[in-house]
Scaffold this motif. Sequence first.
Motif, mmCIF file in Angstrom:
data_model
loop_
_atom_site.group_PDB
_atom_site.id
_atom_site.type_symbol
_atom_site.label_atom_id
_atom_site.label_comp_id
_atom_site.label_asym_id
_atom_site.label_seq_id
_atom_site.Cartn_x
_atom_site.Cartn_y
_atom_site.Cartn_z
ATOM 1 N N ALA A 245 -14.247 72.032 -20.630
ATOM 2 C CA ALA A 245 -14.037 70.581 -20.595
ATOM 3 C C ALA A 245 -12.897 70.252 -19.637
ATOM 4 O O ALA A 245 -11.881 70.954 -19.596
ATOM 5 C CB ALA A 245 -13.715 70.064 -21.990
ATOM 6 N N ASN A 258 -13.335 62.240 -20.080
ATOM 7 C CA ASN A 258 -13.748 63.593 -20.454
ATOM 8 C C ASN A 258 -15.169 63.583 -21.011
ATOM 9 O O ASN A 258 -16.021 64.394 -20.621
ATOM 10 C CB ASN A 258 -12.768 64.152 -21.481
ATOM 11 C CG ASN A 258 -12.995 65.630 -21.769
ATOM 12 O OD1 ASN A 258 -12.784 66.498 -20.927
ATOM 13 N ND2 ASN A 258 -13.442 65.923 -22.986
ATOM 14 N N LEU A 262 -18.729 65.251 -19.340
ATOM 15 C CA LEU A 262 -19.534 66.240 -20.070
ATOM 16 C C LEU A 262 -20.950 65.728 -20.321
ATOM 17 O O LEU A 262 -21.927 66.485 -20.234
ATOM 18 C CB LEU A 262 -18.848 66.600 -21.388
ATOM 19 C CG LEU A 262 -17.505 67.338 -21.245
ATOM 20 C CD1 LEU A 262 -16.869 67.567 -22.608
ATOM 21 C CD2 LEU A 262 -17.692 68.660 -20.509
#
Length: 299
Positions: A245, A258, A262
Amino acid sequence: MKINLCILGVANVAWVAGDRLQGGKYTIERELGSGRFGITYLVRNRNSDRLVVKTLNDVLLNSLSPSERGRLKTMFLREALKLQRCKHKHIVQVTDSFEEADRLCLVMEYVDGVSLADRRQQKLSEQEALQYIQQIGEALIVVHENRLIHRDVHPGNIFLPVRDGQAEAVLIDFGLALDFDHILTTNRSKETSEGFTPPELYAQSIPTGAYSDIYSLAATLYVLLTGKTPVSALKRKIDKARLVAPKDLNNLVSDRTNRAILTGMKLDPKERSQSMREWLDSLGLTGEVPQWVGLWLGL
């Protein structure tokens, strides 16, 4: 700069410095690079403006039958005309086209500046990175509306010309006619960019879509914020390699960004955002400035 993307004819022709096109309208200066699909040349016009000429590779073209060459030319022209309709200040612009000696040529804007791949800072601030990502994302919305996919979004294809004293992102180097189904073109692995190419672009049989460019743009945001190229989709799919991540590499990355990265880099295209607008919204990039920047500025 103006780019000429050309389809060569049957003859195995290589342009060299000094060769003149269109009766001297364009003059070859040097070859910039070559690959399995194409060759790129630096040229100048009569006003000494710099241009680039990108041609399909002679080896590929001379391996085709006359009917296959005609089909490839038709596909290239159809997609090139779509690109010509993509008018956006953050997309390299097609300005002219011509055909000479069975060579179809597109003249495109030359983008002067450094690329994001050559940035001096390995890690950008989230604010600066999102600014560039929004500019390219908004440009890709126009591309997708014209039923095109860029296929090769990565920092090396995003240049930063200075306009009105400020660097702005411009997307270059569109892949045209890459869906041409021939033995020399069905293996796309040599046309991939390690870490930025989604799994569906490694094989001819899997459909591509806006979600393909979303993966690549999410990977681009990943590297801008972390300074690290993400593990390739192929290694993730085949070797079960883990995608670290971005927040684990840079704790200044916001939770929202974030999550969006992803999600944008999911291996299954169905699990990604299905439109660039949807993905930009997930980042809070809903207008000309990021939503959170607007709140900070009191807009």
